[in-house]
Write a protein that holds these residues in place. Structure first.
Motif, PDB file in Angstrom:
ATOM      1  N   VAL A 198       0.842  -1.199   0.000  1.00 32.39           N
ATOM      2  CA  VAL A 198       0.000   0.000   0.000  1.00 32.39           C
ATOM      3  C   VAL A 198       0.873   1.243   0.000  1.00 32.39           C
ATOM      4  CG1 VAL A 198      -1.665   1.341   1.331  1.00 32.39           C
ATOM      5  CG2 VAL A 198      -1.965  -1.129   1.100  1.00 32.39           C
ATOM      6  N   ARG A 199       1.915   1.243   0.848  1.00 28.38           N
ATOM      7  CA  ARG A 199       2.812   2.403   0.901  1.00 28.38           C
ATOM      8  C   ARG A 199       3.506   2.616  -0.441  1.00 28.38           C
ATOM      9  NH1 ARG A 199       4.711  -0.229   5.568  1.00 28.38           N
ATOM     10  NH2 ARG A 199       6.855  -0.265   4.736  1.00 28.38           N
ATOM     11  N   THR A 200       3.912   1.525  -1.073  1.00 32.80           N
ATOM     12  CA  THR A 200       4.582   1.633  -2.370  1.00 32.80           C
ATOM     13  C   THR A 200       3.654   2.217  -3.419  1.00 32.80           C
ATOM     14  OG1 THR A 200       6.023  -0.241  -1.863  1.00 32.80           O
ATOM     15  CG2 THR A 200       5.744   0.338  -4.185  1.00 32.80           C
ATOM     16  N   ALA A 201       2.413   1.757  -3.447  1.00 29.04           N
ATOM     17  CA  ALA A 201       1.445   2.262  -4.424  1.00 29.04           C
ATOM     18  C   ALA A 201       1.177   3.748  -4.202  1.00 29.04           C
ATOM     19  CB  ALA A 201       0.144   1.470  -4.326  1.00 29.04           C
ATOM     20  N   LEU A 202       1.026   4.146  -2.935  1.00 27.84           N
ATOM     21  CA  LEU A 202       0.784   5.553  -2.627  1.00 27.84           C
ATOM     22  C   LEU A 202       1.978   6.417  -3.035  1.00 27.84           C
ATOM     23  CD1 LEU A 202      -0.878   5.243   0.899  1.00 27.84           C
ATOM     24  CD2 LEU A 202      -2.013   5.865  -1.238  1.00 27.84           C
ATOM     25  N   ARG A 203       3.173   5.909  -2.781  1.00 26.26           N
ATOM     26  CA  ARG A 203       4.384   6.660  -3.136  1.00 26.26           C
ATOM     27  C   ARG A 203       4.458   6.873  -4.651  1.00 26.26           C
ATOM     28  NH1 ARG A 203       9.662   7.830  -1.325  1.00 26.26           N
ATOM     29  NH2 ARG A 203       9.308   6.902   0.727  1.00 26.26           N
ATOM     30  N   VAL A 204       4.186   5.842  -5.420  1.00 27.02           N
ATOM     31  CA  VAL A 204       4.242   5.956  -6.876  1.00 27.02           C
ATOM     32  C   VAL A 204       3.254   7.017  -7.371  1.00 27.02           C
ATOM     33  CG1 VAL A 204       3.729   4.754  -9.037  1.00 27.02           C
ATOM     34  CG2 VAL A 204       5.076   3.612  -7.266  1.00 27.02           C
ATOM     35  N   ILE A 205       2.041   7.003  -6.821  1.00 25.96           N
ATOM     36  CA  ILE A 205       1.019   7.971  -7.251  1.00 25.96           C
ATOM     37  C   ILE A 205       1.441   9.399  -6.905  1.00 25.96           C
ATOM     38  CG2 ILE A 205      -1.327   8.782  -6.803  1.00 25.96           C
ATOM     39  CD1 ILE A 205      -2.084   5.802  -6.386  1.00 25.96           C
ATOM     40  N   LEU A 206       1.886   9.599  -5.665  1.00 26.52           N
ATOM     41  CA  LEU A 206       2.189  10.951  -5.207  1.00 26.52           C
ATOM     42  C   LEU A 206       3.440  11.517  -5.860  1.00 26.52           C
ATOM     43  CD1 LEU A 206       1.354  10.574  -1.399  1.00 26.52           C
ATOM     44  CD2 LEU A 206      -0.066  11.584  -3.192  1.00 26.52           C
ATOM     45  N   GLU A 207       4.459  10.682  -6.027  1.00 25.02           N
ATOM     46  CA  GLU A 207       5.711  11.208  -6.563  1.00 25.02           C
ATOM     47  C   GLU A 207       5.685  11.384  -8.074  1.00 25.02           C
ATOM     48  OE1 GLU A 207       9.103   9.217  -4.819  1.00 25.02           O
ATOM     49  OE2 GLU A 207       8.920  10.685  -3.173  1.00 25.02           O
ATOM     50  N   ALA A 208       4.575  11.017  -8.690  1.00 24.50           N
ATOM     51  CA  ALA A 208       4.403  11.336 -10.111  1.00 24.50           C
ATOM     52  C   ALA A 208       4.008  12.796 -10.295  1.00 24.50           C
ATOM     53  CB  ALA A 208       3.334  10.431 -10.725  1.00 24.50           C
ATOM     54  N   GLU A 209       3.684  13.476  -9.181  1.00 23.00           N
ATOM     55  CA  GLU A 209       3.279  14.877  -9.225  1.00 23.00           C
ATOM     56  C   GLU A 209       4.458  15.772  -8.848  1.00 23.00           C
ATOM     57  OE1 GLU A 209       0.227  15.732 -10.254  1.00 23.00           O
ATOM     58  OE2 GLU A 209      -0.170  13.590 -10.528  1.00 23.00           O
ATOM     59  N   PRO A 210       4.733  16.818  -9.606  1.00 26.70           N
ATOM     60  CA  PRO A 210       5.898  17.661  -9.326  1.00 26.70           C
ATOM     61  C   PRO A 210       5.798  18.444  -8.027  1.00 26.70           C
ATOM     62  CG  PRO A 210       4.547  18.608 -11.066  1.00 26.70           C
ATOM     63  CD  PRO A 210       4.014  17.245 -10.825  1.00 26.70           C
ATOM     64  N   ASP A 211       4.589  18.642  -7.514  1.00 29.14           N
ATOM     65  CA  ASP A 211       4.432  19.442  -6.302  1.00 29.14           C
ATOM     66  C   ASP A 211       4.278  18.604  -5.037  1.00 29.14           C
ATOM     67  OD1 ASP A 211       1.942  18.527  -7.231  1.00 29.14           O
ATOM     68  OD2 ASP A 211       0.878  20.115  -6.155  1.00 29.14           O
ATOM     69  N   LEU A 212       4.479  17.279  -5.159  1.00 28.69           N
ATOM     70  CA  LEU A 212       4.355  16.389  -4.009  1.00 28.69           C
ATOM     71  C   LEU A 212       5.604  15.530  -3.884  1.00 28.69           C
ATOM     72  CD1 LEU A 212       0.701  15.080  -4.576  1.00 28.69           C
ATOM     73  CD2 LEU A 212       1.402  17.041  -3.190  1.00 28.69           C
ATOM     74  N   THR A 213       6.031  15.293  -2.647  1.00 27.35           N
ATOM     75  CA  THR A 213       7.163  14.394  -2.434  1.00 27.35           C
ATOM     76  C   THR A 213       6.945  13.602  -1.147  1.00 27.35           C
ATOM     77  OG1 THR A 213       9.572  14.244  -2.202  1.00 27.35           O
ATOM     78  CG2 THR A 213       8.522  16.143  -1.188  1.00 27.35           C
ATOM     79  N   VAL A 214       7.209  12.327  -1.193  1.00 32.07           N
ATOM     80  CA  VAL A 214       7.105  11.469  -0.005  1.00 32.07           C
ATOM     81  C   VAL A 214       8.447  11.493   0.699  1.00 32.07           C
ATOM     82  CG1 VAL A 214       6.715   9.128   0.844  1.00 32.07           C
ATOM     83  CG2 VAL A 214       5.350  10.014  -1.069  1.00 32.07           C
ATOM     84  N   VAL A 215       8.458  11.994   1.936  1.00 27.34           N
ATOM     85  CA  VAL A 215       9.718  12.148   2.668  1.00 27.34           C
ATOM     86  C   VAL A 215       9.948  11.041   3.684  1.00 27.34           C
ATOM     87  CG1 VAL A 215       9.803  14.630   2.341  1.00 27.34           C
ATOM     88  CG2 VAL A 215       8.622  13.700   4.351  1.00 27.34           C
ATOM     89  N   GLY A 216       8.931  10.230   3.957  1.00 27.75           N
ATOM     90  CA  GLY A 216       9.125   9.172   4.933  1.00 27.75           C
ATOM     91  C   GLY A 216       7.961   8.201   4.962  1.00 27.75           C
ATOM     92  N   GLU A 217       8.205   7.027   5.557  1.00 25.97           N
ATOM     93  CA  GLU A 217       7.182   5.995   5.691  1.00 25.97           C
ATOM     94  C   GLU A 217       7.215   5.426   7.096  1.00 25.97           C
ATOM     95  OE1 GLU A 217       7.377   2.943   2.755  1.00 25.97           O
ATOM     96  OE2 GLU A 217       7.674   4.330   1.066  1.00 25.97           O
ATOM     97  N   ALA A 218       6.075   4.847   7.509  1.00 27.43           N
ATOM     98  CA  ALA A 218       5.981   4.197   8.813  1.00 27.43           C
ATOM     99  C   ALA A 218       5.070   2.992   8.691  1.00 27.43           C
ATOM    100  CB  ALA A 218       5.445   5.168   9.856  1.00 27.43           C
ATOM    101  N   ALA A 219       5.409   1.921   9.416  1.00 25.53           N
ATOM    102  CA  ALA A 219       4.632   0.683   9.351  1.00 25.53           C
ATOM    103  C   ALA A 219       3.676   0.524  10.527  1.00 25.53           C
ATOM    104  CB  ALA A 219       5.571  -0.521   9.280  1.00 25.53           C
ATOM    105  N   ASP A 220       3.715   1.450  11.493  1.00 28.11           N
ATOM    106  CA  ASP A 220       2.766   1.414  12.605  1.00 28.11           C
ATOM    107  C   ASP A 220       2.655   2.815  13.195  1.00 28.11           C
ATOM    108  OD1 ASP A 220       4.869   1.803  14.620  1.00 28.11           O
ATOM    109  OD2 ASP A 220       5.387  -0.300  14.275  1.00 28.11           O
ATOM    110  N   GLY A 221       1.736   2.961  14.142  1.00 28.69           N
ATOM    111  CA  GLY A 221       1.479   4.277  14.694  1.00 28.69           C
ATOM    112  C   GLY A 221       2.645   4.879  15.446  1.00 28.69           C
ATOM    113  N   ALA A 222       3.340   4.063  16.227  1.00 30.02           N
ATOM    114  CA  ALA A 222       4.472   4.576  16.995  1.00 30.02           C
ATOM    115  C   ALA A 222       5.564   5.103  16.067  1.00 30.02           C
ATOM    116  CB  ALA A 222       5.031   3.473  17.899  1.00 30.02           C
ATOM    117  N   GLU A 223       5.838   4.341  15.009  1.00 30.53           N
ATOM    118  CA  GLU A 223       6.841   4.778  14.051  1.00 30.53           C
ATOM    119  C   GLU A 223       6.377   6.041  13.336  1.00 30.53           C
ATOM    120  OE1 GLU A 223       9.552   2.968  10.371  1.00 30.53           O
ATOM    121  OE2 GLU A 223       7.773   1.882  11.061  1.00 30.53           O
TER     122      GLU A 223
END
Length: 229
Positions: A27-52
């Motif tokens: 899911v994170r990979t799919a979201l990253r691909v969608i968002l980073e296809a846009e020039p005004d959006l960048t994914v700066v980090g990921e987390a696998a649970d709430g604490a992270e």
């Protein structure tokens, strides 16, 4: 507004910074691909649970967090509470991404401070626009879904003091906010200027003690000021 560069040309505004929090890597990979296809959006980090997610947000200071609600350990609700409640001049906006729109977890996440929610089956264009929307301080509410959530999971209570303190105009604005109307749409409906609506919205937020429009609408349902049926 853009900032002039040393060469005299206007520098492009920086991309919106996004953190992805979901316990499923795909899911994170799919979201990253969608968002980073846009020039005004960048994914700066990921987390696998709430604490992270809380740790990553504290370190990276993103503009928007896409938050799954059902995660191991600290879930998305508690993580949202910690993120929006942390001392910060401008805490990030949290956009819940969920599988089921009638999930009680979604309602609790909205109560905890999320600015709206999206379904995981949402198309790419809607996702991208939603991130931009909440980043600029708007909320993403689907009136019918929020009404159903409030009816199923809301906590009815005696009307709080703020209800009596609302002016008639503020009450009208709050009801239209609950229907999902933007400031411009409210202005057109009420035949007043956009600045007047903005003033009324500010009054509603101050009197309800809400952080943003989403929390004001939730408060309105729970106070019985707006009915879920």
């Amino acid at each position: 507004m853009t900032t002039p560069s040393p060469t005299g040309f206007s520098a492009a505004p920086r991309p919106l910074r996004v953190v992805l929090a979901d316990d499923e890597r795909m899911v994170r990979t799919a979201l990253r691909v969608i968002l980073e296809a846009e020039p005004d959006l960048t994914v700066v980090g990921e987390a696998a649970d709430g604490a992270e997610a809380v740790t990553v947000v504290r370190e990276l200071q993103p503009d928007v967090v896409l938050m799954d609600v059902r995660m191991p350990g600290i879930d998305g609700i508690r993580a949202t509470e910690r993120i929006v409640g942390a001392p910060s001049a401008a805490p990030p906006r949290v956009l819940v991404v969920t599988t089921f729109e009638n999930d009680a977890f979604v309602y609790e996440a909205l109560r905890a401070g999320a600015s709206g929610f999206l379904l995981k089956r949402t198309d790419a264009d809607t996702l991208v626009q939603a991130v931009r929307l909440v980043a600029r301080g708007d909320t993403l509410l689907f009136p019918a879904a929020v009404r159903a959530l409030a009816g199923a999971h809301g906590r009815a209570a005696p009307a709080p003091p703020w209800v009596a303190r609302l002016t008639g105009r503020e009450g009208d604005v709050l009801r239209l906010m609950a229907r999902g109307l933007t400031n411009a749409e409210i202005a057109a409906r009420m035949e007043v200027g956009a600045a007047t609506v903005k003033t009324h919205v500010a009054g509603v937020l101050a009197k309800t003690g809400a952080r943003d429009r989403t929390q004001a609408v939730i408060a309105a349902y729970e106070a019985g000021f707006v009915r879920s049926s």
